[in-house]
Design an enzyme around this catalytic site. Structure first.
Site, PDB file in Angstrom:
ATOM      1  N   GLU A 440      -6.286  -4.212  49.261  1.00 12.35           N
ATOM      2  CA  GLU A 440      -5.464  -5.335  48.740  1.00 12.35           C
ATOM      3  C   GLU A 440      -4.120  -4.824  48.221  1.00 12.35           C
ATOM      4  O   GLU A 440      -3.541  -5.394  47.313  1.00 12.35           O
ATOM      5  CB  GLU A 440      -6.187  -6.118  47.632  1.00 12.35           C
TER       6      GLU A 440
HETATM    7  C1  LIG Z   1     -13.366   0.082  52.481  1.00 11.25           C
HETATM    8  C2  LIG Z   1     -12.138  -0.637  52.898  1.00 11.25           C
HETATM    9  C3  LIG Z   1     -12.146  -2.023  53.001  1.00 11.25           C
HETATM   10  C4  LIG Z   1     -11.016  -2.706  53.439  1.00 11.25           C
HETATM   11  N1  LIG Z   1     -11.061  -4.058  53.628  1.00 11.25           N
HETATM   12  C5  LIG Z   1     -10.041  -4.672  54.282  1.00 11.25           C
HETATM   13  C6  LIG Z   1     -10.148  -6.031  54.718  1.00 11.25           C
HETATM   14  O1  LIG Z   1     -11.141  -6.707  54.469  1.00 11.25           O
HETATM   15  N2  LIG Z   1      -9.126  -6.564  55.426  1.00 11.25           N
HETATM   16  C7  LIG Z   1      -8.012  -5.855  55.733  1.00 11.25           C
HETATM   17  O2  LIG Z   1      -7.133  -6.385  56.397  1.00 11.25           O
HETATM   18  N3  LIG Z   1      -7.858  -4.572  55.310  1.00 11.25           N
HETATM   19  C8  LIG Z   1      -8.854  -3.968  54.610  1.00 11.25           C
HETATM   20  N4  LIG Z   1      -8.731  -2.654  54.212  1.00 11.25           N
HETATM   21  C9  LIG Z   1      -7.490  -1.955  54.475  1.00 11.25           C
HETATM   22  C10 LIG Z   1      -6.687  -1.666  53.215  1.00 11.25           C
HETATM   23  O3  LIG Z   1      -6.168  -2.861  52.676  1.00 11.25           O
HETATM   24  C11 LIG Z   1      -5.594  -0.659  53.561  1.00 11.25           C
HETATM   25  O4  LIG Z   1      -6.253   0.573  53.872  1.00 11.25           O
HETATM   26  C12 LIG Z   1      -4.601  -0.461  52.443  1.00 11.25           C
HETATM   27  O5  LIG Z   1      -3.834  -1.624  52.266  1.00 11.25           O
HETATM   28  C13 LIG Z   1      -3.640   0.717  52.688  1.00 11.25           C
HETATM   29  O6  LIG Z   1      -3.129   0.705  53.986  1.00 11.25           O
HETATM   30  P1  LIG Z   1      -3.203   2.023  54.904  1.00 11.25           P
HETATM   31  O7  LIG Z   1      -4.610   2.504  54.846  1.00 11.25           O
HETATM   32  O8  LIG Z   1      -2.642   1.708  56.213  1.00 11.25           O
HETATM   33  O9  LIG Z   1      -2.318   3.067  54.148  1.00 11.25           O
HETATM   34  P2  LIG Z   1      -0.739   3.300  54.357  1.00 11.25           P
HETATM   35  O10 LIG Z   1      -0.058   1.998  54.388  1.00 11.25           O
HETATM   36  O11 LIG Z   1      -0.553   4.205  55.519  1.00 11.25           O
HETATM   37  O12 LIG Z   1      -0.359   4.052  53.015  1.00 11.25           O
HETATM   38  C14 LIG Z   1      -0.582   5.462  52.827  1.00 11.25           C
HETATM   39  C15 LIG Z   1       0.003   5.867  51.477  1.00 11.25           C
HETATM   40  O13 LIG Z   1       1.417   5.642  51.486  1.00 11.25           O
HETATM   41  C16 LIG Z   1       1.798   4.857  50.386  1.00 11.25           C
HETATM   42  N5  LIG Z   1       2.920   3.983  50.764  1.00 11.25           N
HETATM   43  C17 LIG Z   1       3.106   3.324  51.914  1.00 11.25           C
HETATM   44  N6  LIG Z   1       4.270   2.654  51.885  1.00 11.25           N
HETATM   45  C18 LIG Z   1       4.811   2.872  50.671  1.00 11.25           C
HETATM   46  C19 LIG Z   1       6.006   2.456  50.019  1.00 11.25           C
HETATM   47  N7  LIG Z   1       6.874   1.652  50.607  1.00 11.25           N
HETATM   48  N8  LIG Z   1       6.237   2.876  48.758  1.00 11.25           N
HETATM   49  C20 LIG Z   1       5.366   3.693  48.137  1.00 11.25           C
HETATM   50  N9  LIG Z   1       4.227   4.136  48.703  1.00 11.25           N
HETATM   51  C21 LIG Z   1       3.961   3.731  49.954  1.00 11.25           C
HETATM   52  C22 LIG Z   1       0.552   4.054  50.012  1.00 11.25           C
HETATM   53  O14 LIG Z   1       0.589   3.635  48.656  1.00 11.25           O
HETATM   54  C23 LIG Z   1      -0.529   5.072  50.288  1.00 11.25           C
HETATM   55  O15 LIG Z   1      -0.667   5.916  49.178  1.00 11.25           O
HETATM   56  C24 LIG Z   1      -9.839  -1.969  53.730  1.00 11.25           C
HETATM   57  C25 LIG Z   1      -9.819  -0.580  53.585  1.00 11.25           C
HETATM   58  C26 LIG Z   1     -10.957   0.081  53.207  1.00 11.25           C
HETATM   59  C27 LIG Z   1     -10.915   1.593  53.123  1.00 11.25           C
END
Ligand SMILES: Cc1cc2nc3c(=O)[nH]c(=O)nc-3n(C[C@H](O)[C@H](O)[C@H](O)COP(=O)(O)OP(=O)(O)OC[C@H]3O[C@@H](n4cnc5c(N)ncnc54)[C@H](O)[C@@H]3O)c2cc1C
Length: 597
Positions: A440
């Site tokens: 989220e």
């Molecule tokens: C168990 C689990 C359940 C989930 N459930 C759902 C679900 O039901 N539906 C759904 O759609 N998704 C779901 N997710 C996905 C989850 O919402 C995302 O993994 C999360 O939003 C982070 O995205 P990412 O993994 O692509 O990380 P990235 O976006 O690649 O981020 C990697 C790192 O970079 C940082 N970062 C990126 N951009 C910036 C910025 N501009 N400024 C500062 N820091 C930044 C982030 O804070 C993070 O530390 C789930 C994930 C898990 C692991």
């Protein structure tokens, strides 16, 4: 696994004495029946279900996890039966719209239940929890036909919902998403692409799942302005509302993960699946914000749930575990040693858990009540509540999950080596809790939302809405006994406005200054927000003690916890202030190639 006893006394204190919810609901058309007695009775009934049915399944869910096969996903033993009981008892419809089969209770009543369900068994709670977001989204943006077809079944709990945003290459940056939506001749769309990490994306609890999916129309603009929102049912739905043929969406696999094993985290493959547009074309992200904001508050509740769960386990243990003697002389002279609760360091950890949990409960339930005012209040009142919610939601989501994780770790520490051993269940809380800082929107993303969009983006106006409330509390309470809280809060409020301006000015010449300050700024804001609720609770507790002639121990404990918060947790803002103002250079000057040699 530690036993769970729903904190009904504290919930009642917040709902009835701090928020005076009954009085507020009498001014909101449709919520007049939400009396103190009714809300207390619903909470007590919910508590029973959580303690007796959900909590015993928490360990089972962790150990057994979900299993995938070609036919679908099987949830841990007992999950499906517990869900059926939850539906039979009418819990999914508690705070939903009466026009579509809901019971029309305020959000506040629903969130009280969310906290208890979450403490008892967070993984299980995610199945109905995601439905709640789907309900809100269709309620707000769906057509009447969509409401009749999908909303009624989600509200009754016959079907569950999901939130499909993330793809393998993008989670935070949804502007990059690739899932396609091509128009069909019948007005529906063919959805093709892959979503990953979809919570509750496939399971055996219901015979249909309603996926709420972000996808791109052909020739849509790039980035976030070219995203639309669709309902994609797992099973197509016939005109009479019955479940029809299988739609083209399949769960390819489920993830093996650190925690929340009882909840299926799914890869969903959409292969020309039939989807139905919700809201206007290319405005999907705006519509999805309804889901995301509901989910952010739900995730804040997760932080609180784990704080409470870990605190309860640690408190019981600290009263029983014997180790060494109290520094001021034996307290258990007949025993071989004193219980560890006599030691200042153990008390510091317990009180940290308690202060975070009780402060967060007041904060979260206040947010839920703001949601009720947004939904049912008069125009201006609703607009003000909406603005306040916009400011406070990222703070609640990130602060409560970061401090929830801290509290869960204290729980392990209080158990000593036993905390690390699975049998006690304390390490499960840490593992289950860790995800809350990620999904989220990560803490970093919430922090950018707070400082960028909300505080600086509104020219400070949104922050002023809240600092004015702090001001009003301080002005209205000048009693000598309240001074330690009021003076500290008032000073922090002025400092908050000052540092916000300082960061804003620095960011005008270098935007990295805002990014560099963001997470510390959010945590700093969280500590001050909680101080507002602790000051409020302390004032009420003091007044109750002065007025009461029977047992006042609950209120005395509140006052002592408030004192602990102000003297031991609020001062963390001092170091956060220093680091958030330390400038961007120390982060940005190092060239990428110099990070490691
Ligand atoms: C168990 C689990 C359940 C989930 N459930 C759902 C679900 O039901 N539906 C759904 O759609 N998704 C779901 N997710 C996905 C989850 O919402 C995302 O993994 C999360 O939003 C982070 O995205 P990412 O993994 O692509 O990380 P990235 O976006 O690649 O981020 C990697 C790192 O970079 C940082 N970062 C990126 N951009 C910036 C910025 N501009 N400024 C500062 N820091 C930044 C982030 O804070 C993070 O530390 C789930 C994930 C898990 C692991």
């Amino acid at each position: 696994m530690p036993d769970y006893k729903a904190p009904l006394r504290d919930i009642g204190f917040v709902v009835n004495e701090v928020l005076e919810a009954e009085k507020v609901f009498q001014t909101l058309p449709g919520y007049e029946e939400a009396s103190t007695d009714l809300m207390d009775a619903i909470a007590a009934e919910g508590a029973k279900f959580c303690e007796e049915v959900l909590q015993p399944l928490n360990r089972v869910g962790d150990e057994e996890g979900c299993t995938w096969s070609e036919e679908g996903v099987t949830t841990p033993a007992g999950f499906k039966e517990a869900y059926q009981q939850y539906v039979d008892n009418g819990w999914p419809s508690l705070s939903a719209d009466v026009d579509y089969g809901g019971q029309g209770m305020p959000n506040l009543v629903g969130i009280v239940n969310t906290e208890m369900v979450g403490s008892a068994n967070w993984s299980w709670g995610m199945y109905p929890g995601l439905s709640h977001g789907a309900v809100k989204t269709i309620e707000e943006h769906g057509t009447e036909e969509q409401k009749q077809k999908y909303l009624t079944k989600l509200i009754s709990g016959e079907w569950t919902g999901t939130m499909c945003l993330t793809e393998s290459h993008c989670g935070s940056d949804l502007g990059l998403l690739r899932t396609k939506a091509e128009p069909n001749a019948d007005g529906s769309y063919a959805i093709t692409g892959q979503k990953i990490f979809i919570s509750a994306g496939e399971h055996d609890m219901t015979d249909n799942i309603v996926h709420i999916v972000l996808a791109r129309l052909p020739d849509a603009p790039e980035g976030t302005k070219g995203i639309s929102l669709f309902i994609v049912p797992k099973m197509n739905v016939n005109d009479d509302g019955s479940v029809g043929e299988r739609n083209g969406v399949y769960c390819g696999s489920i993830e093996h993960k650190m925690g929340i094993h009882g909840n299926a985290t799914c890869v969903l493959n959409f292969d020309g699946a039939k989807g139905y547009l919700i809201g206007p074309e290319n405005r999907g992200l705006n519509c999805m914000f309804t889901f995301m904001n509901t989910a952010r508050i739900g995730t804040a509740a997760q932080g609180l749930s784990h704080m409470e769960q870990s605190f309860q386990g640690a408190l019981t243990y600290a009263k029983e575990r014997l180790a060494m003697r109290s520094l001021t002389g034996p307290k258990n002279a007949d025993g071989p040693a004193d219980p560890i609760i006599v030691h200042p360091d153990v008390r510091k950890m317990l009180l940290t858990q308690k202060a975070f949990a009780e402060g967060s409960r007041a904060f979260l339930l206040y947010l839920a009540m703001l949601g009720d005012i947004v939904d049912k209040g008069a125009e201006e009142e609703a607009k003000n509540a909406d603005d306040l919610m916009s400011l406070l939601t990222p703070i609640a989501k990130a602060f409560m999950t970061e401090t929830g994780y801290e509290a869960a770790n204290h729980g392990v520490q209080i158990f000593g080596g036993h905390g690390f051993i699975s049998e006690w269940g304390m390490e499960q809380i840490v593992r289950d809790c860790r995800i809350a800082m990620l999904y989220e929107g990560t803490t970093g993303i919430q922090a950018m939302d707070l400082i960028g969009r909300k505080v600086l983006g509104s020219g400070g106006k949104m922050l002023l809405n809240f600092t004015t409330m702090i001001d009003e509390l301080c002005q209205a309470n000048s009693a000598e006994e309240d001074k330690p809280f009021i003076d500290a809060l008032n000073a922090k409020k002025d400092e908050w406005l000052g540092v916000s301006m300082q960061i804003g000015e620095a960011a005008m010449s270098n935007p990295d200054e805002a990014g560099s300050a963001a997470v510390d700024y959010l945590m700093y804001s969280g500590y001050i927000t909680l101080a507002y609720f602790w000051a409020k609770m302390a004032i009420i507790a003091r007044q109750k003690i002065a007025a009461a002639d029977d047992d006042t121990s609950f209120y005395e404990a509140k006052l002592m916890t408030a004192q602990f918060y102000f003297e031991r947790l609020l001062p963390r803002t001092e170091s956060l202030k220093t680091t958030m103002l330390a400038g961007a250079d120390n982060l940005m000057q190092m060239p990428e190639e110099m990070f490691a040699f």
